[in-house]
Design an enzyme around this catalytic site. Structure first.
Site, PDB file in Angstrom:
ATOM      1  N   CYS A   1       0.858  -1.185   0.000  1.00 18.14           N
ATOM      2  CA  CYS A   1       0.000   0.000   0.000  1.00 18.14           C
ATOM      3  C   CYS A   1       0.895   1.237   0.000  1.00 18.14           C
ATOM      4  CB  CYS A   1      -0.868  -0.022   1.254  1.00 18.14           C
ATOM      5  SG  CYS A   1      -1.922   1.431   1.437  1.00 18.14           S
TER       6      CYS A   1
ATOM      7  N   HIS B   1     -10.126   1.137   1.743  1.00 19.05           N
ATOM      8  CA  HIS B   1      -9.677   2.462   2.204  1.00 19.05           C
ATOM      9  C   HIS B   1     -10.874   3.375   2.477  1.00 19.05           C
ATOM     10  CE1 HIS B   1      -5.324   2.579   2.125  1.00 19.05           C
ATOM     11  NE2 HIS B   1      -5.265   2.051   0.927  1.00 19.05           N
TER      12      HIS B   1
HETATM   13 ZN    ZN Z   1      -3.617   1.235   0.045  1.00 24.56          ZN
END
Ligand code: ZN
Length: 278
Positions: free
Chosen positions: A197, A243
């Site tokens: 990420c 997210h």
């Molecule tokens: Zn991410």
């Protein structure tokens, strides 16, 4: 979501001088401030040490981390309606900042197609490509709106071993912009692979994801879209939609698989499930 790369210390040893400079820069660097105001709220400043990236000789273009300079101030200014210079990009919010655990809100109908939303999308695309990454959610640049973008290219895929991208069912696709995405998991098949990420720089962990998903939402012009995805694209969609719920992959990773990129090729701990389709 971050590109998966394998330019490890073992493949390209870090010269001692660079390593020492890196260590020294962390030791000596003054701390830099995050914006005190975000979302129009007054917050106590959060401090983080300056990164030691980029590391000359170690990081080809694909893995180079760039400094975003005064982007924190630009981000705060942006929220306050102060114009930002064109060359300034939003900074990617890093793990440890509680904002990444706050759910985003829908883009309101009257906002869709507005200059503000178009600007956010344009900024997200620039930030994602500059990182570079294969996906980005608006909260990662400090904007609590349900907007995700994703893109995977032959170039990025070319950096990974063929057998790996084949196992991951990773194929290139054009830029996708989705406002207010709604994700449905399809079928029962799942897969376990390492993922990264852009908000968790330098680390990877195994995450179990559904192999097939369907995402509905709106494109940047407000037109309804439906994306049926499988394999790696389905993983990116799940990662980015997470997210928007305030979830990052470390919240759902397989335990005892969290590691640095440099250790990606080392065997999994005993008892960990095997990578691949479940
Ligand atoms: Zn991410």
């Amino acid at each position: 979501m971050e590109c998966i790369q394998r330019f490890t210390h073992r493949l390209l040893p870090l010269p001692p001088t660079v390593a020492q400079n890196c260590f020294n820069s962390v030791k000596r660097s003054p701390f830099r401030a995050y914006p005190a105001a975000r979302f129009g709220l007054t917050r106590k400043p959060i401090f983080s040490p300056t990164s030691c990236y980029p590391r000359p000789g170690l990081t080809p273009d694909l893995t180079t981390r760039r400094s975003y300079g005064h982007s924190s101030r630009a981000r705060a200014g942006w929220f306050l309606g102060i114009g930002k210079k064109e060359e300034e990009l939003q900074e990617i919010v890093k793990a440890g900042d509680p904002v990444l655990h706050e759910p985003a809100r829908d883009v309101a109908p009257e906002e869709i197609g507005s200059d503000r939303i178009r600007q956010i999308v344009d900024d997200m695309v620039k930030v994602m490509r500059k990182a570079p990454g294969v996906g980005l959610a608006a909260p990662q640049i400090g904007i609590p709106l349900k907007i995700i973008i994703l893109e995977d290219t032959n170039e990025y895929i070319g950096y990974a071993p063929k057998e790996e991208t084949k196992a991951q069912d990773r194929r290139p696709f054009d830029l996708l912009v989705i406002l207010n995405p709604k994700l449905k998991k399809k079928g029962n098949k799942t897969a376990l692979f390492f993922e990264g990420c852009l908000s968790v720089d330098g680390f990877r962990a195994v995450v179990e994801r559904h192999l097939e998903v369907e995402v509905t939402g709106l494109d940047r012009d407000g037109q309804p879209i439906k994306v049926k995805a499988s394999g790696w694209q389905a993983r990116i969609l799940q990662h980015e939609c997470d997210h928007l719920e305030g979830t990052i992959y470390v919240d759902k990773m397989t335990s005892r698989t969290f590691r640095t990129v440099e250790n990606l090729d080392l065997p999994l701990a005993s008892g960990c499930p095997k990578l691949g389709v479940c």
